[in-house]
Scaffold this motif. Sequence first.
Motif, PDB file in Angstrom:
ATOM      1  N   LEU A 271       0.911  -1.453  -0.024  1.00 47.50           N
ATOM      2  CA  LEU A 271       0.390   0.641  -0.003  1.00 47.50           C
ATOM      3  C   LEU A 271       0.688   1.355  -0.182  1.00 47.50           C
ATOM      4  O   LEU A 271       2.250   0.963   0.114  1.00 47.50           O
ATOM      5  N   PRO A 272       0.468   1.883  -0.934  1.00 48.92           N
ATOM      6  CA  PRO A 272       1.051   3.515  -0.948  1.00 48.92           C
ATOM      7  C   PRO A 272       0.926   4.657   0.649  1.00 48.92           C
ATOM      8  O   PRO A 272       0.289   4.131   1.679  1.00 48.92           O
ATOM      9  N   ILE A 273       1.936   5.240   1.410  1.00 48.60           N
ATOM     10  CA  ILE A 273       2.251   5.610   2.162  1.00 48.60           C
ATOM     11  C   ILE A 273       2.000   7.670   2.165  1.00 48.60           C
ATOM     12  O   ILE A 273       1.824   8.227   1.259  1.00 48.60           O
ATOM     13  N   ILE A 274       1.659   8.148   2.860  1.00 51.34           N
ATOM     14  CA  ILE A 274       0.576   9.336   3.293  1.00 51.34           C
ATOM     15  C   ILE A 274       1.645   9.934   4.560  1.00 51.34           C
ATOM     16  O   ILE A 274       1.741   9.681   5.349  1.00 51.34           O
ATOM     17  N   VAL A 275       2.649  10.737   3.984  1.00 55.81           N
ATOM     18  CA  VAL A 275       3.862  11.401   4.735  1.00 55.81           C
ATOM     19  C   VAL A 275       3.884  12.825   5.164  1.00 55.81           C
ATOM     20  O   VAL A 275       3.013  13.234   4.227  1.00 55.81           O
ATOM     21  N   HIS A 276       3.623  12.584   6.397  1.00 56.88           N
ATOM     22  CA  HIS A 276       3.801  13.901   6.838  1.00 56.88           C
ATOM     23  C   HIS A 276       5.646  14.640   7.269  1.00 56.88           C
ATOM     24  O   HIS A 276       6.271  13.355   8.320  1.00 56.88           O
ATOM     25  N   ASP A 277       5.511  15.401   7.099  1.00 59.88           N
ATOM     26  CA  ASP A 277       7.121  16.104   7.353  1.00 59.88           C
ATOM     27  C   ASP A 277       6.395  17.514   7.682  1.00 59.88           C
ATOM     28  O   ASP A 277       6.592  18.597   7.258  1.00 59.88           O
ATOM     29  N   ARG A 278       6.779  17.645   8.875  1.00 60.92           N
ATOM     30  CA  ARG A 278       7.189  19.211   9.320  1.00 60.92           C
ATOM     31  C   ARG A 278       8.492  19.534  10.187  1.00 60.92           C
ATOM     32  O   ARG A 278       8.994  18.863  11.460  1.00 60.92           O
ATOM     33  N   ASP A 279       9.222  20.255   8.906  1.00 63.57           N
ATOM     34  CA  ASP A 279      10.509  20.927  10.226  1.00 63.57           C
ATOM     35  C   ASP A 279      11.598  19.059  10.559  1.00 63.57           C
ATOM     36  O   ASP A 279      12.132  19.270  11.244  1.00 63.57           O
ATOM     37  N   ALA A 280      11.635  18.879   9.386  1.00 62.98           N
ATOM     38  CA  ALA A 280      12.882  17.222   9.215  1.00 62.98           C
ATOM     39  C   ALA A 280      12.878  16.822   8.382  1.00 62.98           C
ATOM     40  O   ALA A 280      12.359  15.191   7.521  1.00 62.98           O
ATOM     41  N   HIS A 281      12.480  17.360   7.177  1.00 61.44           N
ATOM     42  CA  HIS A 281      12.905  17.152   6.003  1.00 61.44           C
ATOM     43  C   HIS A 281      14.477  15.934   5.607  1.00 61.44           C
ATOM     44  O   HIS A 281      14.515  15.107   4.982  1.00 61.44           O
ATOM     45  N   GLU A 282      15.087  16.471   6.135  1.00 61.61           N
ATOM     46  CA  GLU A 282      16.531  15.848   5.695  1.00 61.61           C
ATOM     47  C   GLU A 282      16.176  14.059   5.536  1.00 61.61           C
ATOM     48  O   GLU A 282      16.310  13.566   5.485  1.00 61.61           O
ATOM     49  N   ASP A 283      16.262  14.235   7.255  1.00 60.11           N
ATOM     50  CA  ASP A 283      15.596  12.830   7.905  1.00 60.11           C
ATOM     51  C   ASP A 283      14.618  12.098   6.855  1.00 60.11           C
ATOM     52  O   ASP A 283      14.418  10.992   6.850  1.00 60.11           O
ATOM     53  N   THR A 284      13.425  12.690   7.015  1.00 59.97           N
ATOM     54  CA  THR A 284      12.397  12.049   6.183  1.00 59.97           C
ATOM     55  C   THR A 284      12.979  11.435   4.810  1.00 59.97           C
ATOM     56  O   THR A 284      12.452  10.806   4.488  1.00 59.97           O
ATOM     57  N   MET A 285      13.000  12.599   3.964  1.00 58.60           N
ATOM     58  CA  MET A 285      13.964  12.319   3.086  1.00 58.60           C
ATOM     59  C   MET A 285      14.507  10.965   2.317  1.00 58.60           C
ATOM     60  O   MET A 285      14.835  10.014   2.291  1.00 58.60           O
ATOM     61  N   ASN A 286      15.521  10.876   3.923  1.00 56.17           N
ATOM     62  CA  ASN A 286      16.677   9.770   4.058  1.00 56.17           C
ATOM     63  C   ASN A 286      16.209   8.546   4.499  1.00 56.17           C
ATOM     64  O   ASN A 286      16.425   7.265   3.919  1.00 56.17           O
ATOM     65  N   ILE A 287      14.973   8.612   5.099  1.00 55.91           N
ATOM     66  CA  ILE A 287      14.628   6.991   5.600  1.00 55.91           C
ATOM     67  C   ILE A 287      13.986   6.979   4.583  1.00 55.91           C
ATOM     68  O   ILE A 287      13.361   5.761   3.958  1.00 55.91           O
ATOM     69  N   ILE A 288      12.538   7.301   3.698  1.00 53.33           N
ATOM     70  CA  ILE A 288      12.378   7.191   2.882  1.00 53.33           C
ATOM     71  C   ILE A 288      12.483   6.274   1.369  1.00 53.33           C
ATOM     72  O   ILE A 288      12.332   5.936   0.844  1.00 53.33           O
ATOM     73  N   LYS A 289      14.389   7.263   0.889  1.00 56.29           N
ATOM     74  CA  LYS A 289      14.655   6.609   0.080  1.00 56.29           C
ATOM     75  C   LYS A 289      16.083   4.906   0.390  1.00 56.29           C
ATOM     76  O   LYS A 289      15.597   4.152   0.071  1.00 56.29           O
ATOM     77  N   GLU A 290      16.003   5.069   2.382  1.00 54.19           N
ATOM     78  CA  GLU A 290      16.478   4.007   2.536  1.00 54.19           C
ATOM     79  C   GLU A 290      15.600   2.717   2.773  1.00 54.19           C
ATOM     80  O   GLU A 290      15.911   1.558   2.842  1.00 54.19           O
ATOM     81  N   SER A 291      14.674   2.751   2.776  1.00 53.11           N
ATOM     82  CA  SER A 291      13.397   2.373   2.926  1.00 53.11           C
ATOM     83  C   SER A 291      12.797   1.393   1.385  1.00 53.11           C
ATOM     84  O   SER A 291      11.890   0.475   1.574  1.00 53.11           O
ATOM     85  N   GLN A 292      13.396   1.684   0.093  1.00 50.22           N
ATOM     86  CA  GLN A 292      12.535   1.879  -0.513  1.00 50.22           C
ATOM     87  C   GLN A 292      11.073   2.055  -0.640  1.00 50.22           C
ATOM     88  O   GLN A 292      10.451   1.315  -1.032  1.00 50.22           O
ATOM     89  N   ALA A 293      10.786   2.891  -0.308  1.00 53.56           N
ATOM     90  CA  ALA A 293      10.071   3.392  -0.185  1.00 53.56           C
ATOM     91  C   ALA A 293       9.043   3.924  -2.034  1.00 53.56           C
ATOM     92  O   ALA A 293       7.651   3.571  -1.975  1.00 53.56           O
ATOM     93  N   LYS A 294      10.028   4.093  -2.314  1.00 51.95           N
ATOM     94  CA  LYS A 294       9.502   4.136  -3.501  1.00 51.95           C
ATOM     95  C   LYS A 294       9.182   2.850  -4.593  1.00 51.95           C
ATOM     96  O   LYS A 294       8.242   3.171  -5.342  1.00 51.95           O
ATOM     97  N   GLU A 295       9.025   1.642  -3.471  1.00 53.68           N
ATOM     98  CA  GLU A 295       8.086   0.991  -4.538  1.00 53.68           C
ATOM     99  C   GLU A 295       6.697   0.400  -4.461  1.00 53.68           C
ATOM    100  O   GLU A 295       6.191   0.056  -4.948  1.00 53.68           O
ATOM    101  N   VAL A 296       6.417   1.436  -2.994  1.00 55.33           N
ATOM    102  CA  VAL A 296       4.979   2.014  -3.205  1.00 55.33           C
ATOM    103  C   VAL A 296       4.165   2.814  -3.331  1.00 55.33           C
ATOM    104  O   VAL A 296       3.623   3.325  -3.471  1.00 55.33           O
ATOM    105  N   GLY A 297       4.859   3.874  -3.690  1.00 55.61           N
ATOM    106  CA  GLY A 297       4.703   5.421  -3.599  1.00 55.61           C
ATOM    107  C   GLY A 297       4.211   5.807  -2.584  1.00 55.61           C
ATOM    108  O   GLY A 297       4.109   5.221  -1.431  1.00 55.61           O
TER     109      GLY A 297
END
Length: 150
Positions: free
Chosen positions: A122-148
Motif C-alpha cells: 500500500l502507498p504511504i501518506i507522509v507527514h513531514d514538518r521541520d524534518a525534511h532531511e531525515d524524512t527523505m533519507n528514511i524514504i530513500k533507505e527504505s525503498q518506499a518508492k516501491e509503493v509510492g
Amino acid sequence: MFDTHAHYNDEQFDNDKLEMIQRSHDEGVEYILIPSDSVTSSIESLSLSQKIDYVYSAVGVHPHEASGCNDNTIIALKDFSTSDKVVAIGEIGLDYHYDLSPREVQRKWFRQQIELALEVKLPIIVHDRDAHEDTMNIIKESQAKEVGGV
C-alpha cells in the motif's frame, strides 16, 4: 473531486461527521480518504469507510503519537490493512516542530510503518514538518518508492 486528506475521524467532528461527509459528497466530492493518526483513529476511519461506499481509509500512527507505538501497533495496522477499504498507510512520518514524541522514536516507527506498507503493498501518506532531511533519507533507505505515496 477526491478529498485525499479528510480527518473526519477527529473528535471535532463527533457531533456531525456523517452530515459533513454527506454535505461534501452532495457538493461534488466523489471520494473521500480519511487518514489516521493512531490505532484508535484507524479503527474509526475504517469503520466510517465500511459504512459509506465512497469513503476510504488510511491506517497509521502520526509522529505525534509515536511514543505510544509498540509491536502490537504494527500487528493491528497490518490486520486493518486487509480491508479493501484501506488504501494507504498513513499519516506517518516525522514532526520535529513540536517534538511530541522523541525524534528517535518517531524515526523508528516511521521506518516500521514503511516496512508494513511495503509488506502489504500500500502507498504511504507522509507527514513531514521541520524534518525534511531525515524524512527523505528514511524514504530513500527504505525503498518506499516501491509503493509510492504522497
